[in-house]
Every structure is written in structure tokens, then in C-alpha cells.
Design a protein around this motif. Sequence first.
Motif, PDB file in Angstrom:
ATOM      1  N   LYS A 195       0.854  -1.190   0.000  1.00 59.03           N
ATOM      2  CA  LYS A 195       0.000   0.000   0.000  1.00 59.03           C
ATOM      3  C   LYS A 195       0.890   1.240   0.000  1.00 59.03           C
ATOM      4  O   LYS A 195       1.661   1.465   0.932  1.00 59.03           O
ATOM      5  CB  LYS A 195      -0.904   0.007   1.237  1.00 59.03           C
ATOM      6  N   ILE A 196       0.770   2.043  -1.048  1.00 58.77           N
ATOM      7  CA  ILE A 196       1.592   3.249  -1.175  1.00 58.77           C
ATOM      8  C   ILE A 196       0.773   4.477  -0.788  1.00 58.77           C
ATOM      9  O   ILE A 196      -0.329   4.687  -1.290  1.00 58.77           O
ATOM     10  CB  ILE A 196       2.115   3.406  -2.619  1.00 58.77           C
ATOM     11  N   SER A 197       1.315   5.270   0.129  1.00 60.50           N
ATOM     12  CA  SER A 197       0.642   6.490   0.582  1.00 60.50           C
ATOM     13  C   SER A 197       1.587   7.680   0.481  1.00 60.50           C
ATOM     14  O   SER A 197       2.806   7.526   0.590  1.00 60.50           O
ATOM     15  CB  SER A 197       0.169   6.344   2.034  1.00 60.50           C
ATOM     16  N   VAL A 198       1.026   8.858   0.276  1.00 53.18           N
ATOM     17  CA  VAL A 198       1.820  10.089   0.209  1.00 53.18           C
ATOM     18  C   VAL A 198       1.322  11.050   1.282  1.00 53.18           C
ATOM     19  O   VAL A 198       0.140  11.403   1.316  1.00 53.18           O
ATOM     20  CB  VAL A 198       1.718  10.767  -1.175  1.00 53.18           C
ATOM     21  N   ILE A 199       2.208  11.440   2.162  1.00 53.55           N
ATOM     22  CA  ILE A 199       1.884  12.408   3.213  1.00 53.55           C
ATOM     23  C   ILE A 199       2.504  13.741   2.819  1.00 53.55           C
ATOM     24  O   ILE A 199       3.728  13.859   2.704  1.00 53.55           O
ATOM     25  CB  ILE A 199       2.437  11.951   4.579  1.00 53.55           C
ATOM     26  N   LYS A 200       1.656  14.731   2.590  1.00 56.57           N
ATOM     27  CA  LYS A 200       2.146  16.045   2.167  1.00 56.57           C
ATOM     28  C   LYS A 200       2.397  16.943   3.382  1.00 56.57           C
ATOM     29  O   LYS A 200       1.548  17.064   4.248  1.00 56.57           O
ATOM     30  CB  LYS A 200       1.139  16.704   1.229  1.00 56.57           C
ATOM     31  N   THR A 201       3.580  17.537   3.424  1.00 51.86           N
ATOM     32  CA  THR A 201       3.915  18.500   4.471  1.00 51.86           C
ATOM     33  C   THR A 201       4.452  19.761   3.792  1.00 51.86           C
ATOM     34  O   THR A 201       4.799  19.730   2.609  1.00 51.86           O
ATOM     35  CB  THR A 201       4.989  17.965   5.435  1.00 51.86           C
ATOM     36  N   LYS A 202       4.539  20.846   4.516  1.00 53.50           N
ATOM     37  CA  LYS A 202       5.055  22.078   3.922  1.00 53.50           C
ATOM     38  C   LYS A 202       6.554  22.010   3.674  1.00 53.50           C
ATOM     39  O   LYS A 202       7.128  22.907   3.055  1.00 53.50           O
ATOM     40  CB  LYS A 202       4.722  23.272   4.816  1.00 53.50           C
ATOM     41  N   PHE A 203       7.184  20.933   4.142  1.00 49.14           N
ATOM     42  CA  PHE A 203       8.616  20.764   3.932  1.00 49.14           C
ATOM     43  C   PHE A 203       8.919  19.716   2.854  1.00 49.14           C
ATOM     44  O   PHE A 203      10.079  19.383   2.622  1.00 49.14           O
ATOM     45  CB  PHE A 203       9.294  20.354   5.239  1.00 49.14           C
ATOM     46  N   GLY A 204       7.865  19.198   2.232  1.00 50.92           N
ATOM     47  CA  GLY A 204       8.043  18.196   1.199  1.00 50.92           C
ATOM     48  C   GLY A 204       7.145  16.996   1.426  1.00 50.92           C
ATOM     49  O   GLY A 204       6.437  16.913   2.443  1.00 50.92           O
ATOM     50  N   LYS A 205       7.159  16.088   0.488  1.00 55.83           N
ATOM     51  CA  LYS A 205       6.326  14.892   0.575  1.00 55.83           C
ATOM     52  C   LYS A 205       7.068  13.754   1.274  1.00 55.83           C
ATOM     53  O   LYS A 205       8.276  13.620   1.135  1.00 55.83           O
ATOM     54  CB  LYS A 205       5.907  14.436  -0.821  1.00 55.83           C
ATOM     55  N   VAL A 206       6.332  12.955   2.001  1.00 55.71           N
ATOM     56  CA  VAL A 206       6.861  11.745   2.614  1.00 55.71           C
ATOM     57  C   VAL A 206       6.050  10.582   2.063  1.00 55.71           C
ATOM     58  O   VAL A 206       4.824  10.549   2.220  1.00 55.71           O
ATOM     59  CB  VAL A 206       6.761  11.781   4.149  1.00 55.71           C
ATOM     60  N   LYS A 207       6.720   9.650   1.400  1.00 59.58           N
ATOM     61  CA  LYS A 207       6.045   8.483   0.831  1.00 59.58           C
ATOM     62  C   LYS A 207       6.221   7.300   1.771  1.00 59.58           C
ATOM     63  O   LYS A 207       7.308   7.083   2.312  1.00 59.58           O
ATOM     64  CB  LYS A 207       6.619   8.132  -0.533  1.00 59.58           C
ATOM     65  N   THR A 208       5.161   6.533   1.939  1.00 55.58           N
ATOM     66  CA  THR A 208       5.253   5.324   2.748  1.00 55.58           C
ATOM     67  C   THR A 208       4.783   4.125   1.926  1.00 55.58           C
ATOM     68  O   THR A 208       3.872   4.240   1.102  1.00 55.58           O
ATOM     69  CB  THR A 208       4.412   5.415   4.031  1.00 55.58           C
ATOM     70  N   TYR A 209       5.428   2.985   2.185  1.00 57.08           N
ATOM     71  CA  TYR A 209       5.104   1.741   1.500  1.00 57.08           C
ATOM     72  C   TYR A 209       4.818   0.691   2.572  1.00 57.08           C
ATOM     73  O   TYR A 209       5.737   0.242   3.258  1.00 57.08           O
ATOM     74  CB  TYR A 209       6.268   1.295   0.616  1.00 57.08           C
TER      75      TYR A 209
END
Length: 267
Positions: free
Chosen positions: A44-58
Amino acid sequence: MKNHLAILGIKFFNIFFPKVAYMLFKKSLLPPENTSRKWSKKVKISVIKTKFGKVKTYQYGKGKCIWLVHGSSDAYQFLPLMKKLVKYGHSCIAIEFHPDDKNNISLPKWIKAFDLASEKITTPSHIVTHGLGVSVLANSKWFSGYFDDLTVISPVLNYNNSLDVYVRKNKLPQTLLTKLIDEIYRVDKVKLKDLDATSFINRFQGRLSIFYSKLDGISSAQAIHKLSDKSNRKIVHFKGATTNRIINSRSLLCDIQMESVKLDIAV
């Protein structure tokens, strides 16, 4: 070969077009993004958006959660290990960082992005982290409240010193590094030398294992041996092994599994 050509390009452009040389220098410090990588449909691939950039989790598997924090923007290197851990009943979450400014690798941004993303990721019972990911994790506010198991692979503990070694080893102009450090201080309001992870790792109270090889070109044996010697930690030196070989070794798997098996550190 690609890195060698980039270094030659930096040296050439620094003579005639210093601005271009600086841009190439920053890009050479950014890990390559392998966007063509195809993860299993079970992941399961998710993208967490923050004001400092994206963090992807697998996320892969079910059971006790293990974080795999990569030091580059490509966590795919962890996939073989994740498959093994899932078979043992673990849930794995690999974490990648993608700063907004792709022309500048910013450790302070990665740390801030991680702190924001960690609030939305399942709490782990074990963390496996590699390279610069060690500095990101150790310097985060989140890490001060973590007391379970930690395994680090080819750790970058002092990024400022690691950059200096990189520049000297490749005989690059020192002025480029000075400019980068100044830019990070101007933009992020942080002195890079103050982000030394050593003291934070030394204060860590959980079980700690360190795997490294002089061949990986990332770790500094001198930096690693500055870490305090405690009964709940061990340092394993893989002689002549690449980082990828360490990640896929039986020794690492046994350490994560906490099996009572004598480690074959020669592998």
C-alpha cells in the motif's frame, strides 16, 4: 559511472560557469529517484504532504510494525528485506523523503517533514534505518520518545563531516560545500554542524545494533566508534560487503528477529 561524469562536470563548469557547477554539485548530492520501480500490488503506497516536502510510505504485511527509514529517496532497496519480515508475521512501512526543492538536499527539511509525517504513521516496535536516514531519525523530536529496538545500517552520524569527506575524496572545490552550508543556514536557519546525530544516539535507551562496512563509502568508522559502549548495543563490521549485501544478509534478519543465533559477521 553516472556519479563520475557528474564530478567531472562540476570541476569543468566551476572554471567557466560557477553557478552551473553549484547546481550540479547540489544535484549530485541528491540520491537518484527510481520512479520506474514497480512495487508489488500487495504494498500500500501512501503520500503524506507536508510544507517541507512529501513523505512516501510503502506498507506491506500485517503484525508488529517495523519502520524502514531510507537515507535516500528510494526505499525500494528495502523490498527484499520487507518480504522476508512479512513471512515472519511483521508489518513493514518503508519511508522516503522528497524535499520540495529538488535542487537542494536539505537535512533540516527532511527532519521537519519526518516529524510531521510520523504523526500519521503506525507506531513501530522496531526501526531499521540507513545512511542519512539515521541523522533524520535521530535529530527528530519524535525520536526522543522512542525506546524500542533500533537497527542502523551504514549510518551517517555527522552529515557536515560526511559532505566534507565527499568533497575531499573527489577533489571538488571546497567553495561549493561552503556555499551549500551557507544556503542551508540562510534558508533553514540551522547550522549543519549542529545536526550531529551522535549525542542523540548515545542517549537512546533501547536496544541498538549498528551494521557497517568500510566498503560502503558512507559510514565513518571513527564516527561510529565515538558512540558510547553500552550492554544493550552492538556494532557489527561487515568486511568487504556492500550496503545492499548487508541489508539482505541473514545476520541483519536475525538481529531484527532477535533470534539467539551467533552472527556470522564475515558473511
